[in-house]
Design an enzyme around this catalytic site. Structure first.
Site, PDB file in Angstrom:
ATOM      1  N   CYS A 132      41.131  50.421  14.155  1.00 61.80           N
ATOM      2  CA  CYS A 132      42.309  50.971  14.825  1.00 61.80           C
ATOM      3  C   CYS A 132      43.594  50.415  14.208  1.00 61.80           C
ATOM      4  O   CYS A 132      43.872  50.687  13.060  1.00 61.80           O
ATOM      5  CB  CYS A 132      42.202  50.700  16.326  1.00 61.80           C
ATOM      6  SG  CYS A 132      43.260  51.774  17.286  1.00 61.80           S
ATOM      7  N   TYR A 133      44.353  49.573  14.916  1.00 65.27           N
ATOM      8  CA  TYR A 133      45.551  48.995  14.303  1.00 65.27           C
ATOM      9  C   TYR A 133      45.181  48.290  12.999  1.00 65.27           C
ATOM     10  O   TYR A 133      45.931  48.344  12.022  1.00 65.27           O
ATOM     11  CB  TYR A 133      46.221  48.002  15.263  1.00 65.27           C
ATOM     12  CG  TYR A 133      47.489  47.373  14.704  1.00 65.27           C
ATOM     13  CD1 TYR A 133      48.736  47.921  14.966  1.00 65.27           C
ATOM     14  CD2 TYR A 133      47.419  46.228  13.898  1.00 65.27           C
ATOM     15  CE1 TYR A 133      49.888  47.353  14.439  1.00 65.27           C
ATOM     16  CE2 TYR A 133      48.575  45.657  13.369  1.00 65.27           C
ATOM     17  CZ  TYR A 133      49.803  46.217  13.641  1.00 65.27           C
ATOM     18  OH  TYR A 133      50.940  45.658  13.111  1.00 65.27           O
ATOM     19  N   GLU A 154      38.166  33.638  46.793  1.00 65.38           N
ATOM     20  CA  GLU A 154      38.306  32.590  47.804  1.00 65.38           C
ATOM     21  C   GLU A 154      39.157  33.115  48.948  1.00 65.38           C
ATOM     22  O   GLU A 154      39.871  34.100  48.808  1.00 65.38           O
ATOM     23  CB  GLU A 154      38.944  31.332  47.188  1.00 65.38           C
ATOM     24  CG  GLU A 154      38.118  30.687  46.079  1.00 65.38           C
ATOM     25  CD  GLU A 154      36.752  30.203  46.536  1.00 65.38           C
ATOM     26  OE1 GLU A 154      36.556  30.016  47.759  1.00 65.38           O
ATOM     27  OE2 GLU A 154      35.872  30.033  45.678  1.00 65.38           O
ATOM     28  N   ARG A 180      45.892  22.588  47.839  1.00 64.12           N
ATOM     29  CA  ARG A 180      45.464  22.539  46.433  1.00 64.12           C
ATOM     30  C   ARG A 180      46.157  21.412  45.690  1.00 64.12           C
ATOM     31  O   ARG A 180      45.538  20.651  44.962  1.00 64.12           O
ATOM     32  CB  ARG A 180      45.830  23.854  45.734  1.00 64.12           C
ATOM     33  CG  ARG A 180      44.836  24.932  45.890  1.00 64.12           C
ATOM     34  CD  ARG A 180      45.051  25.959  44.768  1.00 64.12           C
ATOM     35  NE  ARG A 180      43.884  26.789  44.611  1.00 64.12           N
ATOM     36  CZ  ARG A 180      43.568  27.785  45.430  1.00 64.12           C
ATOM     37  NH1 ARG A 180      44.342  28.072  46.450  1.00 64.12           N
ATOM     38  NH2 ARG A 180      42.477  28.501  45.216  1.00 64.12           N
ATOM     39  N   GLU A 213      33.270  48.304  19.060  1.00 60.23           N
ATOM     40  CA  GLU A 213      32.916  47.153  19.904  1.00 60.23           C
ATOM     41  C   GLU A 213      32.742  47.507  21.378  1.00 60.23           C
ATOM     42  O   GLU A 213      32.165  46.724  22.129  1.00 60.23           O
ATOM     43  CB  GLU A 213      33.964  46.040  19.743  1.00 60.23           C
ATOM     44  CG  GLU A 213      35.358  46.339  20.306  1.00 60.23           C
ATOM     45  CD  GLU A 213      36.266  47.123  19.364  1.00 60.23           C
ATOM     46  OE1 GLU A 213      35.757  47.833  18.479  1.00 60.23           O
ATOM     47  OE2 GLU A 213      37.494  47.047  19.536  1.00 60.23           O
ATOM     48  N   LYS A 226      30.285  32.310  29.162  1.00 60.49           N
ATOM     49  CA  LYS A 226      29.547  31.715  30.284  1.00 60.49           C
ATOM     50  C   LYS A 226      28.026  31.880  30.150  1.00 60.49           C
ATOM     51  O   LYS A 226      27.273  30.937  30.358  1.00 60.49           O
ATOM     52  CB  LYS A 226      30.017  32.364  31.593  1.00 60.49           C
ATOM     53  CG  LYS A 226      29.450  31.713  32.834  1.00 60.49           C
ATOM     54  CD  LYS A 226      30.322  30.567  33.249  1.00 60.49           C
ATOM     55  CE  LYS A 226      29.851  29.913  34.521  1.00 60.49           C
ATOM     56  NZ  LYS A 226      30.778  28.831  34.915  1.00 60.49           N
ATOM     57  N   GLY A 283      45.283  46.744  18.159  1.00 63.02           N
ATOM     58  CA  GLY A 283      46.430  46.081  18.779  1.00 63.02           C
ATOM     59  C   GLY A 283      47.386  47.123  19.308  1.00 63.02           C
ATOM     60  O   GLY A 283      47.306  48.292  18.934  1.00 63.02           O
ATOM     61  N   GLY A 292      29.286  18.851  38.839  1.00 65.54           N
ATOM     62  CA  GLY A 292      27.977  19.380  39.218  1.00 65.54           C
ATOM     63  C   GLY A 292      27.894  20.870  38.944  1.00 65.54           C
ATOM     64  O   GLY A 292      26.834  21.474  39.087  1.00 65.54           O
ATOM     65  N   HIS A 294      36.744  52.517  18.190  1.00 65.25           N
ATOM     66  CA  HIS A 294      36.375  51.134  18.544  1.00 65.25           C
ATOM     67  C   HIS A 294      34.854  50.974  18.627  1.00 65.25           C
ATOM     68  O   HIS A 294      34.257  51.340  19.637  1.00 65.25           O
ATOM     69  CB  HIS A 294      37.007  50.749  19.886  1.00 65.25           C
ATOM     70  CG  HIS A 294      38.490  50.590  19.804  1.00 65.25           C
ATOM     71  ND1 HIS A 294      39.085  49.389  19.503  1.00 65.25           N
ATOM     72  CD2 HIS A 294      39.493  51.481  19.949  1.00 65.25           C
ATOM     73  CE1 HIS A 294      40.397  49.544  19.477  1.00 65.25           C
ATOM     74  NE2 HIS A 294      40.671  50.806  19.748  1.00 65.25           N
ATOM     75  N   LYS A 338      38.182  42.673  45.285  1.00 61.50           N
ATOM     76  CA  LYS A 338      39.300  42.016  44.593  1.00 61.50           C
ATOM     77  C   LYS A 338      39.715  42.904  43.445  1.00 61.50           C
ATOM     78  O   LYS A 338      38.861  43.173  42.597  1.00 61.50           O
ATOM     79  CB  LYS A 338      38.865  40.653  44.070  1.00 61.50           C
ATOM     80  CG  LYS A 338      39.933  39.979  43.180  1.00 61.50           C
ATOM     81  CD  LYS A 338      39.469  38.670  42.596  1.00 61.50           C
ATOM     82  CE  LYS A 338      40.570  38.097  41.707  1.00 61.50           C
ATOM     83  NZ  LYS A 338      40.257  36.783  41.187  1.00 61.50           N
ATOM     84  N   ASP A 361      29.366  24.341  33.849  1.00 61.06           N
ATOM     85  CA  ASP A 361      30.067  23.989  32.611  1.00 61.06           C
ATOM     86  C   ASP A 361      30.095  22.481  32.379  1.00 61.06           C
ATOM     87  O   ASP A 361      29.733  21.997  31.305  1.00 61.06           O
ATOM     88  CB  ASP A 361      31.497  24.534  32.614  1.00 61.06           C
ATOM     89  CG  ASP A 361      31.519  26.018  32.931  1.00 61.06           C
ATOM     90  OD1 ASP A 361      30.460  26.656  32.808  1.00 61.06           O
ATOM     91  OD2 ASP A 361      32.595  26.521  33.312  1.00 61.06           O
ATOM     92  N   THR A 382      28.234  20.222  33.679  1.00 56.23           N
ATOM     93  CA  THR A 382      26.891  19.656  33.562  1.00 56.23           C
ATOM     94  C   THR A 382      26.331  19.874  32.154  1.00 56.23           C
ATOM     95  O   THR A 382      25.788  18.956  31.534  1.00 56.23           O
ATOM     96  CB  THR A 382      25.935  20.292  34.600  1.00 56.23           C
ATOM     97  OG1 THR A 382      26.485  20.077  35.892  1.00 56.23           O
ATOM     98  CG2 THR A 382      24.546  19.682  34.534  1.00 56.23           C
TER      99      THR A 382
HETATM  100  P1  XMP Z   1      40.069  33.903  43.347  1.00 53.05           P
HETATM  101  O1  XMP Z   1      40.010  33.323  44.736  1.00 53.05           O
HETATM  102  O2  XMP Z   1      41.368  33.634  42.667  1.00 53.05           O
HETATM  103  O3  XMP Z   1      38.953  33.125  42.525  1.00 53.05           O
HETATM  104  O4  XMP Z   1      39.694  35.361  43.330  1.00 53.05           O
HETATM  105  C1  XMP Z   1      38.497  33.462  41.225  1.00 53.05           C
HETATM  106  C2  XMP Z   1      37.534  32.386  40.780  1.00 53.05           C
HETATM  107  O5  XMP Z   1      38.222  31.140  40.610  1.00 53.05           O
HETATM  108  C3  XMP Z   1      37.720  30.146  41.490  1.00 53.05           C
HETATM  109  N1  XMP Z   1      38.862  29.391  42.020  1.00 53.05           N
HETATM  110  C4  XMP Z   1      39.174  28.130  41.690  1.00 53.05           C
HETATM  111  N2  XMP Z   1      38.573  27.249  40.882  1.00 53.05           N
HETATM  112  N3  XMP Z   1      40.221  25.638  41.374  1.00 53.05           N
HETATM  113  C5  XMP Z   1      39.081  25.997  40.738  1.00 53.05           C
HETATM  114  O6  XMP Z   1      38.521  25.174  40.021  1.00 53.05           O
HETATM  115  C6  XMP Z   1      40.901  26.458  42.212  1.00 53.05           C
HETATM  116  O7  XMP Z   1      41.930  26.105  42.780  1.00 53.05           O
HETATM  117  C7  XMP Z   1      40.336  27.772  42.374  1.00 53.05           C
HETATM  118  N4  XMP Z   1      40.715  28.857  43.114  1.00 53.05           N
HETATM  119  C8  XMP Z   1      39.794  29.828  42.867  1.00 53.05           C
HETATM  120  C9  XMP Z   1      36.976  30.905  42.560  1.00 53.05           C
HETATM  121  O8  XMP Z   1      35.961  30.115  43.156  1.00 53.05           O
HETATM  122  C10 XMP Z   1      36.437  32.096  41.794  1.00 53.05           C
HETATM  123  O9  XMP Z   1      35.261  31.767  41.091  1.00 53.05           O
END
Ligand code: XMP
Length: 528
Positions: free
Chosen positions: A77-78, A526, A297, A171, A384, A50, A225, A169, A520, A228, A230
């Site tokens: 560690c901590y 997105e 959104r 882990e 996941k 920590g 669909g 660590h 990113k 998770d 599903t």
């Molecule tokens: P970004 O665009 O933030 O996306 O880099 C990271 C992950 O999140 C998903 N994403 C969303 N999923 N509602 C959702 O259920 C949303 O408004 C939304 N915006 C982004 C994106 O597809 C990616 O897997």
């Protein structure tokens, strides 16, 4: 079970992760967890690292009752400083500099034997350090079991009780033999069995759902669909059959033929009791003239709840009339995963409030508070890849289990600016070609997420000797492990060219295709 008590280190969840890779079940709870309130009896306890100093005012401390459980304890560690500090406050001092990075560890032999913790490991190994404070001296009753370049107390053990401390660590993957060391603790010292498998998890979870829901209880869920929802839905179906009601709302911005496909997969192939509501027209009408991404959104999220609630009421009424059913729907199922739970359970410091997560924007709060539904989250202890493994154990076909994520607001956040039916159709066709070609090239599973977006700016092109104006298609494909950071996928050029060719030839209204190479950060996955 090994209980991991979290003191806020960025590495804590890796401890549970490593143990599960060893087929040992492990759960993480905040360090402030009251031991009397535990719902299970752990076979061992790990105190994580920590960012605090033990002697700082307000620094977190573990419930003293952990020592009364009489199970082995490992402080990392901590966590080790916390153990030492409890025995004597002068055992820990502030380090003069932060030690961060690799160090060489040497296990100490006593009478020709290394401690059980290091059994079967090389005598000397590279370990990962990341700490400020350190032990000033050995706490009473302890001895050194390993030293490092900078520390005489890299690993310590109590002479009689099964209490251990590590300055490094185990882990993190930078620590050589770290997993083997955790195995020595969990199996050799705590006597955990390595029998935690997905099949077993599935059976236990099904029994658990039946207990929670009872003989007549009914459960409602929104499905998309995606992997998770599903997997969670199939698990519910196995547990309670048709007392599980799944609802899919077609919001008009799903992918090409996706609504029909999900219907086939969930309803026909998996036998899930599914209602599909077609809201496409209303969603698309409402999106007219909306250019701001946040407004898109919000509109989609809000409209989704309206549709879902209206359907919930209908299902409720139908259930009430059915003499074979108890009538009332009491539960709301959600496919929350462990990373979201960790986010809300991690110890965020003495003053920070613990964040509550929300999976489907705003839905549970209104459904659970407003309508008094109790939340069921059958995947909340899984990562996941474990959800994918559970999906396989439940007999869900591979292509579905390996699907890329897709955002709730769908194609709407993949069309820059205003969403129109024309642009949705273009995005759908281009995306379909892109994903089909990725599959054909055998690249789908190497890519974490891929899609085609529409830039509605008009670019000039020449088609059949005529000057044309058309939309620009932006292809995006990224690799990532956690979706927090991502890299553009390094595409084979010929595959990209084939995709470009097909899109400009087959998708009417498009005259240019570009590939987005932004990572990113600074980009997001997105487009909006
Ligand atoms: P970004 O665009 O933030 O996306 O880099 C990271 C992950 O999140 C998903 N994403 C969303 N999923 N509602 C959702 O259920 C949303 O408004 C939304 N915006 C982004 C994106 O597809 C990616 O897997």
């Amino acid at each position: 079970t090994i209980l991991v008590l979290d003191f806020g280190s960025q590495y804590t969840h890796l401890i549970t992760r490593r143990l599960r890779e060893l087929n040992i079940f492990s759960e993480m709870l905040p360090c402030t967890q009251k031991i009397a309130e535990l719902k299970f009896k752990p076979k061992g306890i790990i105190l994580s690292g920590g960012p605090y100093s033990v002697y700082e005012e307000g620094s977190p401390h573990v419930d003293p009752a952990v020592f009364d459980l009489n199970v082995p304890i490992l402080g990392i560690c901590y966590g080790m400083q916390e153990l030492a500090y409890r025995i004597g406050t002068d055992n820990v001092i502030a380090g003069t500099h932060r030690e961060y990075g690799h160090s060489n560890l040497k296990a100490q032999s006593v009478n020709g034997h290394v401690d059980r913790l290091f059994e079967g490991l090389e005598d000397s190994m590279r370990v990962w350090m990341s700490h400020g404070d350190k032990l000033a001296k050995l706490p009473e009753g302890f001895h050194t079991v390993a030293t490092s370049d900078n520390s005489e107390y890299a690993a310590i053990a109590h002479g009689e009780k099964l209490i251990y401390g590590l300055q490094f660590h185990p882990e993190v993957t930078h620590t050589q033999n770290g997993t083997a060391l955790l195995k020595n603790f969990a199996v050799g010292i705590c006597h955990c069995n390595q029998n935690w498998t997905m099949e077993r998890f599935m059976e236990e979870k099904i029994a658990d759902i039946r207990r929670t829901v009872g003989e007549k209880g009914q459960v409602l869920a929104a499905v998309s669909g995606g992997v998770d929802s599903t997997v969670a839905a199939k698990l519910m179906k196995e547990a309670i059959g048709d007392r599980f009601w799944a609802v899919l709302v077609n919001n008009g911005v799903m992918r090409l033929n996706e609504c029909e496909q999900v219907q086939r997969d969930l309803s026909e192939a998996l036998g899930i009791n599914l209602t599909v509501i077609d809201g496409a027209k209303e969603f698309l009408d409402g999106l007219k003239g909306v250019e701001d991404p946040e407004k898109k959104r919000k509109f989609i999220g809000g409209k989704f709840i309206d549709f879902f609630e209206a359907e919930a009421i209908k299902i409720e009424e139908a259930a009430a009339k059915d003499p074979n059913r108890a009538g009332k729907i009491e539960f709301f199922m959600q496919g929350t995963l462990y990373p979201d739970v960790i986010e809300s359970l991690s110890f965020k410091g003495p003053s920070a409030t613990i964040k509550t997560h929300h999976n489907v924007g705003g839905l549970p709060a209104r459904m659970t508070n407003g309508q008094g539904l109790k939340l069921i989250e059958p995947l909340r202890s899984l990562y996941k890849d474990e959800v994918r493994a559970l999906g396989r154990a439940l007999g869900i076909r591979e292509e579905l289990v390996m699907r890329h994520p897709f955002p709730g607001p769908g194609i709407a956040v993949r069309i820059l600016g205003e969403v129109t039916e024309e642009k949705v159709n273009i995005a759908r066709q281009a995306d379909h070609i892109f994903i089909s070609e990725i599959r054909k090239a055998g690249l789908y599973d190497q890519i974490s997420q891929a899609y085609a977006a529409v830039d509605p700016s008009r670019a000039v092109g020449v088609m059949g000797d005529k000057r044309v104006y058309g939309y620009i298609i932006i292809l995006r494909a990224v690799t990532t492990t956690d979706y927090m950071t991502a890299e553009a996928f390094n595409f084979p050029w010929d595959v990209l060219q084939r995709i470009m060719n097909r899109i400009v030839n087959e998708v009417h209204g498009v005259c240019r295709v570009v590939y987005d190479i932004t990572s990113k950060p600074p980009g997001t996955i997105e487009m909006e």
